[in-house]
Design an enzyme around this catalytic site. Structure first.
Site, mmCIF file in Angstrom:
data_model
loop_
_atom_site.group_PDB
_atom_site.id
_atom_site.type_symbol
_atom_site.label_atom_id
_atom_site.label_comp_id
_atom_site.label_asym_id
_atom_site.label_seq_id
_atom_site.Cartn_x
_atom_site.Cartn_y
_atom_site.Cartn_z
ATOM 1 C CG HIS A 1 -6.992 1.421 -6.317
ATOM 2 N ND1 HIS A 1 -6.400 2.321 -7.169
ATOM 3 C CD2 HIS A 1 -5.966 0.769 -5.734
ATOM 4 C CE1 HIS A 1 -5.085 2.211 -7.093
ATOM 5 N NE2 HIS A 1 -4.789 1.268 -6.223
ATOM 6 C CB CYS B 1 1.659 -2.158 -2.044
ATOM 7 S SG CYS B 1 1.179 -1.160 -0.623
HETATM 8 ZN ZN ZN Z 1 -2.852 1.049 -5.467
#
Ligand code: ZN
Length: 308
Positions: free
Chosen positions: A209, A242
């Site tokens: 990922h 994020c």
């Molecule tokens: Zn992620």
């Protein structure tokens, strides 16, 4: 012939969860359902639909239960969601979600500060959830964020990642995603870690990922393929970010990955033009330009000539 030619990989569309949870604008349930169904029609066989977290903590995902109820589920497609505790598991069971994912950060610093235990100790606490999931016939996979680096540690030792995988295996989880939420992974490192993981844990089904924060998302996927990995996450239009990481972009864009793989002769089973059209709709829905090369520049003409 390149070492990629003829390989087959599986992509999971994580945009509905990892992408949209970091967007300011909250999409309607109908918009989410429509985008997920489009992703599936374009060829995705795995989709991360949302998460069952506290709606206060993640308001963007508050309607994941409803999204699951409204989705027309295509046969052979896996619809998964993130959970963090027993409550999340119960919500999954109630709306017909049969595939879940737990997460832990590989950063000892982050974990000790927030949870007062090591990442491996966090995972050990998941065991009762995995046990309860079995009874409900819900599959549980695990993910390890910051597996390639974190903003709080000078490095994440591979031994730490291994201790977390060992803890997952001890809890009964054998499908594990190595995540680079902070966008620090680079291809040589990815290759070396994948080689090591394959040797140590042949029984584990791994996912990779990558966020495209430093422009290395696709290069990292290619490094993973080179090391024999076949499962990768990507997000439509490259949406997301994020919250902990300054300047973080979303996951590498699905349509960019499909385009690159087509160019390399790697089979994804995903229709590039449909993926680009889905991305266009996502960018329109979130209301700002996103980190997608396909939306910015379109497909390379020569790709048109290559047959899958
Ligand atoms: Zn992620």
């Amino acid at each position: 012939m390149s070492l990629y030619t003829g390989k087959t990989i599986t992509l999971c569309e994580v945009g509905p969860r990892d992408g949209l949870q970091n967007e300011q604008k909250i999409l309607s349930t109908d918009e989410k359902v429509c985008l997920i169904e489009r992703a599936v029609s374009s060829g995705f066989k795995v989709v991360e639909v949302g998460s069952f977290m506290s709606p206060k903590a993640v308001p963007q995902m508050a309607d994941t239960d409803e999204v699951f109820r409204r989705l027309t589920k295509a046969p052979g497609v896996e619809y998964r969601a993130l959970i963090a505790n027993m409550k999340g598991l119960e919500r999954a069971a109630d709306c017909g979600c049969v595939k879940t994912k737990l997460n832990v950060s590989a950063s000892e610093t982050h974990n000790l500060k927030n949870l007062n235990c090591t990442p491996a100790e966090s995972v050990a606490r998941f065991a009762p959830i995995v046990e309860a999931a079995k009874e409900k016939k819900i599959e549980v996979s695990g993910s390890i964020s910051m597996a390639f680096g974190s903003p709080w540690d000078s490095e994440i030792p591979v031994s730490t990642v291994c201790s977390i995988i060992d803890a997952y295996l001890a809890a009964g989880v054998t499908e594990i995603s190595l995540s680079d939420a902070s966008g620090q992974a680079y291809p040589g490192q990815v290759y070396d870690i994948c080689e090591e993981m394959k040797k140590r844990y042949p029984e584990v089904k791994f996912w990779l990922h990558f966020h495209n924060t430093r422009g290395l998302g696709i290069a990292n996927i290619l490094a993973g393929i080179e090391a024999g990995f076949t499962n990768f996450d990507s997000a439509f239009a490259g949406v997301g970010g994020c919250p902990f990481v300054p300047g973080a972009t979303g996951n590498v864009a699905s349509e960019d990955v499909v385009h690159a793989m087509k160019g390399c002769g790697v089979h994804t089973g995903i229709d590039l033009d449909m993926a680009i059209e889905t991305a266009r709709r996502v960018a329109e829905a979130v209301g700002h330009p996103t980190d997608s090369s396909m939306l910015r520049a379109g497909r390379a003409d020569r790709i048109l000539l290559r047959k899958e």
